[in-house]
Scaffold this active site. Structure first.
Site, PDB file in Angstrom:
ATOM      1  N   HIS A  45       0.824  -1.210   0.000  1.00 25.63           N
ATOM      2  CA  HIS A  45       0.000   0.000   0.000  1.00 25.63           C
ATOM      3  C   HIS A  45       0.858   1.260   0.000  1.00 25.63           C
ATOM      4  CE1 HIS A  45       0.643   0.985   4.330  1.00 25.63           C
ATOM      5  NE2 HIS A  45       0.638  -0.324   4.498  1.00 25.63           N
ATOM      6  N   CYS A  76       2.622  -5.073   6.943  1.00 27.61           N
ATOM      7  CA  CYS A  76       2.327  -4.825   5.530  1.00 27.61           C
ATOM      8  C   CYS A  76       3.489  -4.073   4.881  1.00 27.61           C
ATOM      9  CB  CYS A  76       1.026  -4.044   5.381  1.00 27.61           C
ATOM     10  SG  CYS A  76      -0.439  -5.052   5.685  1.00 27.61           S
TER      11      CYS A  76
END
Length: 536
Positions: free
Chosen positions: A428, A447
């Protein structure tokens, strides 16, 4: 390793002895009895190994290695076991010398049956280690969650029995170019280690262009031995040495400023055996992932802190990334999946662990904390935090979830890239851009944050949109959360290589950010892999 003519002759004699001399000429009755005794011995020796028992039963216990077995198979197996060290495998686990002696000494059908099955077991162990690795990765670290293929033992030895034995055993090694290049680097490092390594370490904290002195000479000599600098008598940190330092920095993930600062000198002062350990671990990882890579895939190498889109073996897109912090609950796991879609203008649905460990304590001290986040009730609707007594809750009974609506300040930035998985890991954007300037970029909750997320999106959309940038920007300008499916899901591999060799033959090394390599090498050592033999 090249076998001398005398050595090859010895192996042939041993194999011939196993195949022929073990069953001396008898009368018909005694010969039949010997064959029956041999089969009985094979059946008994293989009984506890389901794969071998199945294989021998289907062939009526006819031997592969002894009696009327093929003498070439004995010689090929012994050669392969003796050369197992070339692949960083535990040579002692196969004990080629012990097997050879047992083959030579076997005389009775009972002895022969035991030798037959022992040879088969060692061949299967060798084949399994070559194809799938010595270790089970999950037993070393629970964040090594890749699926390693293990092959059926009965099918493997059956294929061996029907094949050219030497060719069959050679094909057990991963056939990927990356593995072959690592093996060459291993042999090169072993030779360097035998010759004493890279010489004296650099005794300085920092060295800059223009400096002179003993530490500069130490730096020069190590760079020469490492292959970054041609032989020179210069005692000055000159332009050639600066260029050599820059090349070294590029290959070790450092800012290529040509200055030998603390991190650069720390890498230059690494011992040959340290690099050899990294290569051995990388070869084991290649065996875990021995299947050929897809022609088009996404590659994230955690210690390299980069994501690449690979097409036909070449990177067509590259960006810096931030990966999980080195704590037990934040390290990014290693696994493979398929990217299916991206979400433009995403909402951030805060993971439960972050809600209870980080935000709940903040709101207990100040109900207005984390104002950018909405409190969401069980009905999925926002709840006014003024009506919540945060003090009455703990991590177990807090009944709310938290969400951050789309915005430029959203923790996920303006786009996230999804490959749904049980680890809840994805790539992301991020509003926190400053961390991308760090050399060591392990700061996230697990992440993977992408430095150039828009360019990444354009590259992914290029397969399905004539104007990928225009398409993406049109969606972005709406400010509304929107899912964009990839018409062809893209394989994603999140890997962990601290050593690799590029197509030009140049070795690259990175720091063991999660200490995974260290744990893997310790496990390999316990399994019998050793550096001790390389300097002998």
């Amino acid at each position: 390793m090249t076998l001398s003519p005398t050595r090859r002759s010895t192996l042939k004699l041993i194999a011939a002895g196993v195949a022929g001399a073990m069953l001396p000429s008898f009368g018909a009755g005694r010969a039949d009895a010997a064959v029956t005794a041999l089969k009985q011995s094979i059946a008994e020796a293989a009984a506890r190994d389901e794969g071998l028992s199945t294989f021998y039963r289907k062939r009526n216990y006819k031997p592969v290695f002894v009696g009327k077995g093929d003498s070439r198979r004995c010689a090929a197996l012994l050669r392969a076991l003796e050369r197992a060290g070339d692949h960083g495998l535990p040579v002692g686990a196969y004990d080629a010398d012990g097997l050879k002696a047992a083959m030579k000494d076997a005389r009775t059908p009972s002895d022969m049956g035991r030798v037959e099955v022992e040879a088969a077991k060692r061949m299967l162990d060798f084949a399994d280690h070559m194809r799938s690795g010595v270790l089970d990765p999950r037993s070393v670290d629970n964040m090594l969650v890749m699926d390693v293929p293990r092959y059926d033992r009965a099918s493997t030895i059956d294929a061996f029995a029907k094949s050219n034995p030497a060719a069959f055993l050679r094909k057990m090694a991963p056939r990927k170019p990356e593995y072959v290049r690592l093996q060459k680097e291993k042999l090169k490092l072993e030779k360097l280690l035998a010759r004493g390594g890279w010489g004296d370490k650099v005794q300085a904290k920092t060295l800059k262009p223009g400096e002179t002195g003993g530490a500069v000479i130490q730096l020069r000599n190590r760079l020469i031995r490492m292959g970054y600098l041609r032989k020179s008598a210069s005692q000055t940190y000159d332009a050639k040495m600066q260029a050599a330092v820059q090349s070294f920095q590029v290959n070790h993930g450092l800012a290529p400023d040509g200055v030998a600062g603390g991190s650069t000198i720390a890498q230059i002062n690494q011992d040959v055996q340290d690099r050899l350990q990294q290569v051995l671990v990388a070869m084991e990882r290649q065996r875990w992932n021995s299947r050929p890579m897809e022609k088009h895939h996404i590659w994230v190498n955690i210690p390299d802190f980069h994501v690449d889109i690979i097409k036909n073996g070449k990177s067509t897109f590259r960006s810096r990334v931030v990966v999980g912090k080195n704590t037990s609950d934040r390290r990014t796991p290693e696994f493979s999946d398929k990217m299916e879609f991206m979400v433009v203008n995403p909402s951030w649905y805060v993971p439960r662990s972050i809600v209870t460990k980080e935000y709940l304590p903040l709101m207990q001290r100040n109900r207005g904390a984390a104002r950018q986040l909405q409190i969401i009730g069980r009905n999925g609707r926002p709840v006014n935090r003024a009506n919540i007594n945060f003090a009455q809750y703990n991590a177990r009974n807090f009944p709310y979830s938290m969400k951050q609506p789309p915005s430029k300040g959203n923790a996920l930035g303006l786009v996230k890239f999804m490959f749904p998985n049980k680890h809840n890991i994805y790539l992301h954007d991020t509003p926190s851009k400053s961390l991308f300037g760090q050399e060591m970029r392990a700061f996230s909750h697990g992440c993977i944050r992408v430095h150039k997320p828009f360019d990444f999106a354009y590259a992914l959309l290029a397969n399905q949109e004539s104007n990928p940038e225009g398409f993406f920007q049109n969606v972005l300008r709406t400010g509304q959360e929107r899912r964009v499916d990839l018409r062809e899901p893209m394989p994603v591999h999140i890997a962990y290589y601290t050593a690799w060799v590029d197509a030009k033959g140049q070795a690259h090394y990175r720091n063991d950010v999660y200490n995974r390599d260290s744990r893997i090498f310790d496990a390999l050592s316990r399994a019998g892999v050793s550096l001790g033999s390389v300097a002998s």
